[in-house]
Scaffold this active site. Structure first.
Site, PDB file in Angstrom:
ATOM      1  N   HIS A  33     -41.240  47.405  20.446  1.00 57.60           N
ATOM      2  CA  HIS A  33     -39.985  48.012  19.995  1.00 57.60           C
ATOM      3  C   HIS A  33     -39.890  49.480  20.416  1.00 57.60           C
ATOM      4  O   HIS A  33     -40.900  50.144  20.591  1.00 57.60           O
ATOM      5  CB  HIS A  33     -39.876  47.920  18.472  1.00 57.60           C
ATOM      6  N   ASP A  40     -32.000  40.761  11.317  1.00 56.06           N
ATOM      7  CA  ASP A  40     -33.109  41.078  12.215  1.00 56.06           C
ATOM      8  C   ASP A  40     -34.319  41.536  11.382  1.00 56.06           C
ATOM      9  O   ASP A  40     -34.181  42.411  10.517  1.00 56.06           O
ATOM     10  CB  ASP A  40     -32.629  42.222  13.135  1.00 56.06           C
TER      11      ASP A  40
HETATM   12  P1  13P Z   1     -35.677  47.266  21.578  1.00 56.18           P
HETATM   13  O1  13P Z   1     -36.282  48.371  20.793  1.00 56.18           O
HETATM   14  O2  13P Z   1     -36.433  47.021  22.850  1.00 56.18           O
HETATM   15  O3  13P Z   1     -34.236  47.421  21.809  1.00 56.18           O
HETATM   16  O4  13P Z   1     -35.879  45.915  20.711  1.00 56.18           O
HETATM   17  C1  13P Z   1     -34.942  45.544  19.750  1.00 56.18           C
HETATM   18  C2  13P Z   1     -35.415  44.428  18.887  1.00 56.18           C
HETATM   19  O5  13P Z   1     -36.378  43.747  19.148  1.00 56.18           O
HETATM   20  C3  13P Z   1     -34.630  44.170  17.671  1.00 56.18           C
HETATM   21  O6  13P Z   1     -35.206  43.181  16.878  1.00 56.18           O
HETATM   22  O1  G3H Z   2     -36.518  45.685  15.934  1.00 58.71           O
HETATM   23  C1  G3H Z   2     -35.993  46.538  15.243  1.00 58.71           C
HETATM   24  C2  G3H Z   2     -34.608  46.970  15.481  1.00 58.71           C
HETATM   25  O2  G3H Z   2     -34.539  47.790  16.607  1.00 58.71           O
HETATM   26  C3  G3H Z   2     -34.005  47.569  14.258  1.00 58.71           C
HETATM   27  O3  G3H Z   2     -34.432  48.851  14.050  1.00 58.71           O
HETATM   28  O4  G3H Z   2     -35.059  48.980  11.633  1.00 58.71           O
HETATM   29  O5  G3H Z   2     -34.483  51.035  12.971  1.00 58.71           O
HETATM   30  O6  G3H Z   2     -32.708  49.406  12.311  1.00 58.71           O
HETATM   31  P1  G3H Z   2     -34.149  49.610  12.644  1.00 58.71           P
HETATM   32 ZN    ZN Z   3     -37.376  43.164  17.019  1.00 54.09          ZN
END
Ligand code: 13P
Ligand code: G3H
Ligand code: ZN
Length: 323
Positions: A189, A93
């Protein structure tokens, strides 16, 4: 090099094809620890839903990349020895560099995101195309991003958003060769997605932009980030037992249901998982001050997380019974 197929994982290509054809979205749930992974796997096996397990750069440094690979491998042993196995992809991700994407591919990931959304348009194309060229040699699928989402997480930090420009998508997809495209249509986010007064509705997502994008790249898989609903029952519990999350608000479920029926094939959910775990642990800690066995609060948190995932798959994404 560890190939994802050796771990029993699949890339996202066939998952997205079927989701597009049948009008639902694949859930992409983030995890950082054992209990989250267990909740996701159990919830998706129970509902017979395909799933994308997502790891951020932050998750990799938190949990150790080697350990994570073996955790995913262990999860796949459980999935593939179950009565009704489900397709599972392991996805990076918000990858922020070519090197990180390569490292994930070498460690068994079946899909990577290269997030060049903060770069200039041309630099985003260049970086994304470079990742695609490497990934496709190993049949790993790649998600790119156009448009910027607001929100502050460990590894993703933009103060303001800018919507995806539909005029760019065809050129971007053609020149990069990506397999799916994350777009910005009003989500962000984290747990504070919109500034609204109590009782006020959150502004609707920009479905007009999504429709224009669909017209320009028909049948191409679209990804929605920042798609947690910030379920108010958990926010209330957190606030009741010592937390402070006043004003936390997310994307209403009916809007996600609508998105899932469109070209949106992947819906990213992280914050909702964090909230449910925090709510359960806060309540248990408050009610049992002498408790010190982590299994006594992590176990119930995992159980509630599993239930939430099952509900989302069934009632929001429409991915239940599609595996
Ligand atoms: P949320 O913060 O809305 O859960 O989004 C998660 C996300 O986009 C991870 O890539
Ligand atoms: O979009 C981001 C995800 O929620 C991951 O978050 O970088 O805090 O693990 P993080
Ligand atoms: Zn994201």
């Amino acid at each position: 090099m560890v190939r994802y197929s050796e771990l029993g994982l699949v890339n996202t290509r066939e998952m997205f094809k079927k989701a597009m054809r049948e009008g639902y979205a694949i859930p992409a749930y983030n995890f950082n620890n054992l209990e989250q992974l267990q909740a996701i796997i159990t919830g998706c096996l129970e509902t017979r839903s395909p799933v994308i397990l997502q790891l951020s750069k932050g998750a990799r440094s938190y949990a150790n990349e080697t350990l994570l690979r073996y955790m995913a491998q262990g999860a796949m042993k459980i999935v593939n020895s179950s009565e009704h196995p489900i397709p599972v992809a392991l996805h990076l991700d918000h990858g922020d560099s070519y090197e990180l994407c390569v490292s994930c591919i070498e460690n068994g990931f079946s899909s990577v995101m290269i997030d060049g959304s903060a770069l200039s348009y041309e630099d985003n194309i260049q970086l994304t195309a470079k990742v695609v060229e490497y990934a496709h040699k190993y049949d790993v699928t790649v998600e790119g991003e156009l448009g910027v989402l607001a929100g502050i997480e460990d590894e993703v930090s933009h103060e303001s958003s800018s919507y995806t420009n539909p005029a760019d998508v065809e050129d971007f997809v053609k020149r990069t060769g990506v397999d799916s495209l994350a777009i910005s249509i009003g989500t962000s986010h984290g747990a504070f997605k919109f500034k609204v007064k109590p009782g006020e509705d959150v502004p609707p997502l920009r479905f007009d932009i999504l429709e224009e994008i669909e017209l320009r790249i028909p049948g191409f898989p679209i990804v929605l980030h920042g798609a947690s609903s910030v379920l108010q029952e958990y926010v209330r519990t957190i606030n009741k037992f010592g937390g402070e999350m006043t004003g936390a608000v997310g994307v209403p479920e009916d809007q996600l249901r609508k998105a899932a029926k469109s070209a949106v094939c992947k819906i990213n959910i992280d914050s909702d998982g964090r909230l449910v775990i925090t709510a359960v642990i806060r309540k248990i800690m408050h009610e049992n001050p002498a408790l010190f066995d982590p299994r006594k609060y992590l176990g119930p948190a995992r159980e509630e997380h599993t239930k939430m995932i099952m509900k989302k798959n069934r009632e929001v994404l429409g991915s239940a019974d599609r595996a």
